[in-house]
Design a protein around this motif. Structure first.
Motif, PDB file in Angstrom:
ATOM      1  N   LYS A   1       0.827  -1.209   0.000  1.00  0.00           N
ATOM      2  CA  LYS A   1       0.000   0.000   0.000  1.00  0.00           C
ATOM      3  C   LYS A   1       0.864   1.262   0.000  1.00  0.00           C
ATOM      4  O   LYS A   1       0.590   2.215  -0.749  1.00  0.00           O
ATOM      5  N   PHE A   2       1.921   1.254   0.832  1.00  0.00           N
ATOM      6  CA  PHE A   2       2.800   2.424   0.875  1.00  0.00           C
ATOM      7  C   PHE A   2       3.452   2.656  -0.476  1.00  0.00           C
ATOM      8  O   PHE A   2       3.515   3.788  -0.971  1.00  0.00           O
ATOM      9  N   GLU A   3       3.960   1.592  -1.083  1.00  0.00           N
ATOM     10  CA  GLU A   3       4.628   1.740  -2.375  1.00  0.00           C
ATOM     11  C   GLU A   3       3.663   2.259  -3.434  1.00  0.00           C
ATOM     12  O   GLU A   3       4.017   3.134  -4.238  1.00  0.00           O
TER      13      GLU A   3
ATOM     14  N   ALA B   1      -4.038  13.530  -0.931  1.00  0.00           N
ATOM     15  CA  ALA B   1      -4.802  13.525  -2.180  1.00  0.00           C
ATOM     16  C   ALA B   1      -4.886  12.108  -2.755  1.00  0.00           C
ATOM     17  O   ALA B   1      -5.940  11.681  -3.247  1.00  0.00           O
ATOM     18  N   VAL B   2      -3.784  11.376  -2.680  1.00  0.00           N
ATOM     19  CA  VAL B   2      -3.766   9.992  -3.158  1.00  0.00           C
ATOM     20  C   VAL B   2      -4.708   9.137  -2.320  1.00  0.00           C
ATOM     21  O   VAL B   2      -5.485   8.337  -2.846  1.00  0.00           O
ATOM     22  N   LYS B   3      -4.659   9.309  -0.995  1.00  0.00           N
ATOM     23  CA  LYS B   3      -5.538   8.545  -0.114  1.00  0.00           C
ATOM     24  C   LYS B   3      -7.009   8.850  -0.410  1.00  0.00           C
ATOM     25  O   LYS B   3      -7.833   7.938  -0.456  1.00  0.00           O
ATOM     26  N   ALA B   4      -7.302  10.134  -0.619  1.00  0.00           N
ATOM     27  CA  ALA B   4      -8.691  10.515  -0.916  1.00  0.00           C
ATOM     28  C   ALA B   4      -9.154   9.913  -2.232  1.00  0.00           C
ATOM     29  O   ALA B   4     -10.289   9.453  -2.361  1.00  0.00           O
TER      30      ALA B   4
ATOM     31  N   GLY C   1     -13.062   3.450  -3.805  1.00  0.00           N
ATOM     32  CA  GLY C   1     -13.398   2.239  -3.040  1.00  0.00           C
ATOM     33  C   GLY C   1     -12.229   1.379  -2.713  1.00  0.00           C
ATOM     34  O   GLY C   1     -12.349   0.177  -2.482  1.00  0.00           O
ATOM     35  N   ARG C   2     -11.027   1.968  -2.667  1.00  0.00           N
ATOM     36  CA  ARG C   2      -9.818   1.212  -2.374  1.00  0.00           C
ATOM     37  C   ARG C   2      -9.118   1.839  -1.179  1.00  0.00           C
ATOM     38  O   ARG C   2      -8.641   2.955  -1.248  1.00  0.00           O
TER      39      ARG C   2
END
Length: 244
Positions: free
Chosen positions: A203-205, A233-236, A242-243
């Protein structure tokens, strides 16, 4: 493998290997099998299982050359072990001891002088996996936290000790204790810590590479606050897709 190991006509690299030099490759191939499974890559899994099988063949061939055992012996031993450890399947259908009891009896038969509940936990295991196994063994004889809340409190205690550690050696020790406690938390929640950390790495990568793609070549020059904004922004974006 016999041809590859032939001293006169084989491959010089294969001929030069021994158990110790091949062991790291064996461990690496096992992890690549796990990676293919996690990615649900069946074609990759087929390939990686072949690589892992090659490691078994390689070790068996070296043992055969030393006059210890061969591949047939390896297969025979594991077949006998599976039959022995599954009396409810291969036995007469009567009451039978459980897997743990059978393994304990097998260890007792070997009687190498180590009668600890922790005997037989391989030192060469990855530290995270070994921590979990040590904790499970200790729990079998009653040495375990009563509930998850106690484990959480232990983590908070270890975090406090990390913050007060003085010197690199003390800090290393306290961080080790903290990681051990976190492993305990995973075990109490029936979560495999190795798998959990592997997925966190993935997930981090994934998110970091997405940040780099958004910023382009300017990413290294961005201030930390700007990099953090990209991370959020990436997390949002993942959440809206839905991921998590």
């Amino acid at each position: 493998m016999a041809r590859l190991r032939d001293p006169e006509h084989g491959c010089p690299w294969d001929v030069a290997q021994d158990f110790a030099s091949i062991a790291p490759y064996t461990i690496e191939e096992a992890y690549e099998v796990a990676d293919a499974i996690q990615r649900d890559d069946m074609a990759g899994l087929k390939d990686e299982l072949g690589d892992l099988l090659l490691q078994v063949v390689f070790h068996s061939r070296m043992a055969q050359e030393a006059g210890s055992f061969d591949l047939s012996d390896v297969i025979t031993v594991i077949c006998e072990k599976m039959v022995r450890r599954h009396p409810h399947v291969f036995g007469d259908g009567g009451a039978s001891p459980g897997w743990d009891e059978i393994k304990a009896a097998e260890r007792a038969e070997k009687d190498d002088g180590d009668h600890s509940a922790l005997a037989g936990v391989a030192v060469a295991l990855p530290a995270l996996a070994r921590a979990e196994k040590l904790q499970k063994r200790a729990a079998r004889v009653g040495f375990d936290w009563d509930n998850v809340e106690d484990v959480r409190n232990k983590i908070l205690e270890e975090m406090e000790e990390v913050s007060h550690a003085v010197g690199s050696e003390a800090l290393e020790e306290e961080i080790g204790d903290l990681l051990f406690a976190v492993t305990n938390l995973a075990r109490h929640h029936r979560v495999d810590p190795e798998t959990a950390l592997r997925r966190a790495n993935v997930k981090f990568e994934r998110r970091f590479r997405a940040m780099e793609a958004m910023a382009g070549t300017d990413f290294p020059a961005l201030a930390l606050d700007d990099q953090e904004a990209l991370w959020q922004a990436v997390k949002a974006a993942e959440k809206s897709a839905g991921r998590d």
